[in-house]
Design a protein around this motif. Structure first.
Motif, short mmCIF file in Angstrom:
data_model
loop_
_atom_site.label_atom_id
_atom_site.label_comp_id
_atom_site.label_asym_id
_atom_site.label_seq_id
_atom_site.Cartn_x
_atom_site.Cartn_y
_atom_site.Cartn_z
N GLN A 84 1.03 -1.26 0.02
CA GLN A 84 -0.16 -0.13 -0.15
C GLN A 84 0.91 1.28 -0.10
O GLN A 84 1.86 1.22 0.89
N PRO A 129 2.92 -3.53 -6.33
CA PRO A 129 2.60 -4.92 -6.23
C PRO A 129 1.11 -5.20 -6.20
O PRO A 129 0.30 -4.79 -5.33
N ALA A 130 0.61 -6.41 -6.78
CA ALA A 130 -0.90 -6.80 -6.59
C ALA A 130 -0.92 -7.64 -5.40
O ALA A 130 0.16 -8.50 -5.22
N ARG A 131 -2.05 -7.83 -4.81
CA ARG A 131 -2.25 -8.78 -3.71
C ARG A 131 -1.76 -10.24 -3.89
O ARG A 131 -1.39 -10.79 -2.86
N LEU A 132 -2.16 -10.62 -5.25
CA LEU A 132 -1.94 -12.19 -5.22
C LEU A 132 -0.63 -12.36 -6.31
O LEU A 132 -0.28 -13.39 -6.86
N ARG A 162 1.92 -7.18 -10.70
CA ARG A 162 1.68 -5.76 -10.53
C ARG A 162 0.42 -5.11 -10.72
O ARG A 162 -0.43 -5.88 -11.48
N ALA A 163 0.09 -4.18 -10.24
CA ALA A 163 -1.10 -3.67 -10.17
C ALA A 163 -0.98 -1.98 -10.15
O ALA A 163 -0.19 -1.49 -9.55
N THR A 178 5.93 -0.22 -1.20
CA THR A 178 6.42 -0.68 -2.42
C THR A 178 5.91 0.02 -3.66
O THR A 178 4.83 -0.04 -3.85
N SER A 237 -2.98 6.96 -5.31
CA SER A 237 -2.83 7.28 -3.70
C SER A 237 -3.13 8.80 -3.70
O SER A 237 -2.64 9.57 -4.39
N PHE A 269 -1.93 1.67 -9.02
CA PHE A 269 -2.43 2.21 -7.77
C PHE A 269 -2.58 3.88 -7.95
O PHE A 269 -1.91 4.47 -8.90
#
Length: 125
Positions: free
Chosen positions: A1, A103-106, A109-110, A27, A114, A112
């Motif tokens: 996050q 980083p993606a949860r699983l 990459r994702a 991250t 913020s 974001f």
């Protein structure tokens, strides 16, 4: 996050200057855009300035052109907003926004996007 911490707001007289900072932590694989928005009482949030991270391409609201300068320190994941010749109508809560890839949860990459908590800028004599 990814978390953003803003600093540099305060009270300044008309014609004065302030410098806002926005530091991103967590991250982060890459940052695409860093931007500053503001919201005055009773008004919608508006874009103040935006910078494309890789190319230093900047965009400014007409109301701040020639007075505000957005910049960044890519290595520190930090954006700055230098505000000169401040006017009472610049009074608002200023928010930092950063868009990038983390980083993606699983795994993998994702994208974001913020937001910072906001910092108050008051221009008054």
């Amino acid at each position: 996050q990814v978390q953003l911490v803003e600093s540099g707001g305060g009270l300044v007289q008309p014609g004065g200057s302030l410098r806002l900072s926005c530091a991103a932590s967590g991250t982060i694989f890459s940052i695409n855009f860093m931007a500053w928005y503001r919201q005055a009482p009773g008004k919608q949030r508006e874009l103040v300035a935006r910078i494309v991270s890789s190319y230093d391409i900047t965009l400014y609201a007409d109301s701040v052109k020639g007075r505000f300068t957005i910049s960044k320190d890519k290595a520190k994941h930090t954006a700055y907003l230098q505000m000169n010749s401040l006017r009472p109508e610049d009074t608002a809560v200023y928010y930092c926004n950063v868009e990038g890839e983390g980083p993606a949860r699983l795994g993998g990459r994702a994208d974001f996007s913020s937001w910072g908590q906001g910092t108050q800028v008051t221009v008054s004599s």
